[in-house]
Design an enzyme around this catalytic site. Structure first.
Site, PDB file in Angstrom:
ATOM      1  N   LYS A 289       0.839  -1.201   0.000  1.00 33.77           N
ATOM      2  CA  LYS A 289       0.000   0.000   0.000  1.00 33.77           C
ATOM      3  C   LYS A 289       0.879   1.259   0.000  1.00 33.77           C
ATOM      4  CE  LYS A 289      -3.863  -1.854   2.726  1.00 33.77           C
ATOM      5  NZ  LYS A 289      -4.914  -1.634   1.723  1.00 33.77           N
ATOM      6  N   ARG A 363     -10.364 -11.486   1.856  1.00 36.68           N
ATOM      7  CA  ARG A 363     -11.180 -12.574   1.289  1.00 36.68           C
ATOM      8  C   ARG A 363     -10.450 -13.909   1.354  1.00 36.68           C
ATOM      9  NH1 ARG A 363     -11.528  -9.242  -4.182  1.00 36.68           N
ATOM     10  NH2 ARG A 363     -11.282  -7.603  -2.634  1.00 36.68           N
TER      11      ARG A 363
HETATM   12  N1  BES Z   1      -8.059  -3.691   4.416  1.00 35.62           N
HETATM   13  C1  BES Z   1      -8.216  -3.274   3.071  1.00 35.62           C
HETATM   14  C2  BES Z   1      -9.521  -2.505   2.820  1.00 35.62           C
HETATM   15  C3  BES Z   1      -9.653  -1.152   3.483  1.00 35.62           C
HETATM   16  C4  BES Z   1      -9.275  -0.018   2.801  1.00 35.62           C
HETATM   17  C5  BES Z   1     -10.199  -1.024   4.735  1.00 35.62           C
HETATM   18  C6  BES Z   1      -9.423   1.225   3.384  1.00 35.62           C
HETATM   19  C7  BES Z   1     -10.351   0.201   5.331  1.00 35.62           C
HETATM   20  C8  BES Z   1      -9.966   1.324   4.645  1.00 35.62           C
HETATM   21  C9  BES Z   1      -8.236  -4.487   2.147  1.00 35.62           C
HETATM   22  O1  BES Z   1      -7.489  -5.578   2.541  1.00 35.62           O
HETATM   23  C10 BES Z   1      -7.700  -4.049   0.820  1.00 35.62           C
HETATM   24  O2  BES Z   1      -6.571  -3.641   0.789  1.00 35.62           O
HETATM   25  N2  BES Z   1      -8.502  -4.133  -0.221  1.00 35.62           N
HETATM   26  C11 BES Z   1      -8.109  -3.740  -1.528  1.00 35.62           C
HETATM   27  C12 BES Z   1      -8.682  -4.739  -2.506  1.00 35.62           C
HETATM   28  C13 BES Z   1      -8.185  -4.571  -3.897  1.00 35.62           C
HETATM   29  C14 BES Z   1      -6.705  -4.917  -3.975  1.00 35.62           C
HETATM   30  C15 BES Z   1      -8.984  -5.478  -4.805  1.00 35.62           C
HETATM   31  C16 BES Z   1      -8.682  -2.345  -1.792  1.00 35.62           C
HETATM   32  O3  BES Z   1      -9.793  -2.069  -1.369  1.00 35.62           O
HETATM   33  O4  BES Z   1      -7.973  -1.555  -2.403  1.00 35.62           O
HETATM   34 ZN    ZN Z   2      -5.466  -5.432   1.930  1.00 29.67          ZN
END
Ligand code: BES
Ligand code: ZN
Ligand code: ZN
Length: 511
Positions: A289, A363
């Site tokens: 990230k 997931r």
């Molecule tokens: N934990 C994150 C989702 C999240 C983002 C929670 C912001 C709270 C605030 C999750 O694991 C994630 O990173 N999801 C990705 C999925 C994508 C790679 C398909 C996302 O939402 O960018």
């Molecule tokens: Zn994530």
């Protein structure tokens, strides 16, 4: 775990004007009659309240307040007047927020005793038990602060708050008290959730989360806890949890809390599985990230903690229903041992998943846990997870996404949301979305197209629920409060505890 501020709520019979207290809290609507308490106080205080309204300083407008000092003419040291807004717009949540505002203000003013008369504004329009419950919940939520790692607390913040709901009428007290008891349990559970969620990744890793669950179970005869360590995860081919956990020195875990009530559940009640995402820190892994706000990803265990706290609440309430809390937990870090884009993982269900983004890790751990719950023959599975940024983009920070495969279950969760004040919005997750998650070289892939990411993530999860009725709560956006409000301090909101507890309570009550 000790409460950060030790809050107590009880009911007490007392006349409003004579009530001896550090702070008496009274509500007022912006329209219509000022109400009997305001009139009685006004009479004792030489028309001070009428005067306030006349000069426009306090007219009952929503979210406004005023403090008047008793000067020995009434029992209370101070009277806190809270604006309740328009009468016809007021709901149970208006009352919950008013109680929270009162407790919040009391803590800020370093007042240690607060007496609420807020229910009087709602008498006749709302059920007394629900009123008692909402007020008690509000007190806990509003008094909450997270400062356990601040050393040398010389800000003088009180360490205790004794709240009470006062009324001169014994029958009112009798009607309110059961709700107050329930509300205190639920409010306390939500604060417990906030504290655990707020604890950072260097304090809570998956093994630590498992120990917390074991401690919780030790506190109740009705709760047992089983923890799958890495070896047992391997024996069970829980490849999703293992893959996500592979980049961290802290081993992943699957935590199973089983609540078996003392009294037999009514015939026909299903065993409900609550499945919570327990990523103790989400860096994204190899698909790392951006640095901005990455610290917030300590809250990626919020779903897991909502499940823990809900189990605690229902065990304390002795709810007659079987509940299985299933918590997959891992830390998602990049390292030489991490799982990588391109990997193909065999999950507990036997389905294979092609990894295209290691940041779509929620997931991957949930699919094993949901499949496990389905195998345990749970008739209903509700999962709760900070799953997608896409859900936050879609709904903002006001409502959690709700998806599922059964309209009756969706309706029940929507009802629980209204009753609890934790809001949800139904989003689709049907065939088209599931289609997006098909891989050419495995059964599934872990990301879909660019669009509708919350829905395709849900569609992925739904495929692991077997024949169970399944619902999914995406609480990304709900887990954290960036700007404190009356009901939420900075940091974790503890979202989901009221919602899930209310869903279960309603299920027990209505079948
Ligand atoms: N934990 C994150 C989702 C999240 C983002 C929670 C912001 C709270 C605030 C999750 O694991 C994630 O990173 N999801 C990705 C999925 C994508 C790679 C398909 C996302 O939402 O960018
Ligand atoms: Zn994530
Ligand atoms: Zn995540």
């Amino acid at each position: 775990m000790k409460q950060i501020i030790d809050v107590r709520v009880k009911t007490r019979k007392a006349e409003f004007t004579a009530c001896k207290t550090e702070m008496l809290v009274v509500g007022r609507f912006s329209d219509g009659d000022a109400g009997e308490i305001v009139r009685a106080l006004d009479a004792k205080l030489d028309g001070a309240l009428t005067h306030l309204a006349k000069i426009g300083d306090f007219t009952g407008k929503l979210k406004t307040q005023a403090v008047i000092y008793g000067n020995g003419r009434v029992g209370a040291e101070r009277v806190l007047l809270l604006g309740l807004g328009e009468r016809k717009k007021a709901t149970l949540d208006t009352l919950r927020k008013a109680a929270a505002t009162a407790a919040n203000r009391a803590v800020d003013m370093k007042v240690k005793q607060v007496s609420l008369a807020l229910h009087r504004s709602f008498t006749g329009s709302l059920d007394a038990e629900a009123v008692g419950r909402a007020m008690a919940e509000g007190v806990y939520l509003g008094a909450y602060r997270y400062d356990e790692f601040v050393t040398g607390k010389d800000n003088g913040r009180p360490t205790t708050l004794a709240a009470e709901i006062v009324d001169p009428d014994s029958s009112q007290i009798k009607a309110l008290t059961p709700g107050v008891t329930t509300g205190a349990t639920v409010g306390q559970a939500q604060c417990y959730a906030r504290t655990l969620a707020n604890r950072p990744g260097n304090v809570i890793d998956p093994p630590a989360l498992a120990r917390i669950a074991q401690d919780l179970a030790r506190g109740f005869r009705t709760v047992s806890c089983t923890v799958f360590d890495e070896k047992r995860l391997r024996q069970n081919t829980m490849g999703g949890i293992l893959a996500v956990g592979s980049g961290s020195r802290s081993e992943p875990r699957l935590i199973v809390l089983k609540y078996t009530p003392k009294s037999k559940p009514a015939k026909g009640l299903p065993t409900v599985a609550l499945v919570g995402k327990g990523i103790t820190f989400d860096s994204g892994g190899i698909s790392i990230k951006p640095a901005q706000d990455m610290d917030q990803m300590k809250l990626d265990k919020s779903g897991a903690i909502a499940v823990l706290a809900t189990v605690r609440a229902i065990a304390e309430l002795g709810l007659p229903i079987q509940v299985l809390g299933v918590i997959p937990s891992a830390e998602n870090l990049p390292s030489g041992t991490s799982y990588r884009p391109g990997d193909i993982v065999t999950t507990y269900s036997g389905k294979t998943v092609e990894i295209l983004n290691t940041d779509a890790e929620g997931r991957m751990i949930l699919c094993d846990a949901i499949a496990y719950a389905a195998k345990q023959k749970c008739g209903v599975i509700v999962d709760i997870a900070t799953l997608t940024g896409a859900c936050m983009v879609a709904l903002g920070t006001y409502k959690a996404g709700l998806m599922g495969n059964d309209n009756d279950l969706i309706g029940r969760i929507e009802k629980a949301a209204t009753d609890s004040g934790e809001s949800v919005w139904h989003l689709p997750s049907g065939e088209e979305y599931a289609e997006e998650m098909k891989s050419k070289i495995a059964d599934l892939k872990n990301i879909g197209s660019r669009w509708g990411g919350a829905c395709s993530a849900a569609a992925f999860l739904g495929q692991f629920a077997g024949d169970a009725k399944w619902a999914h709560l995406d609480i990304a956006g709900m887990d954290v409060c960036a700007k404190p409000t009356e009901c939420t301090a900075l940091g974790s909101t503890g979202f989901g505890v009221r919602l899930l507890t209310t869903y279960l309570m309603n299920l027990v009550e209505n079948g």
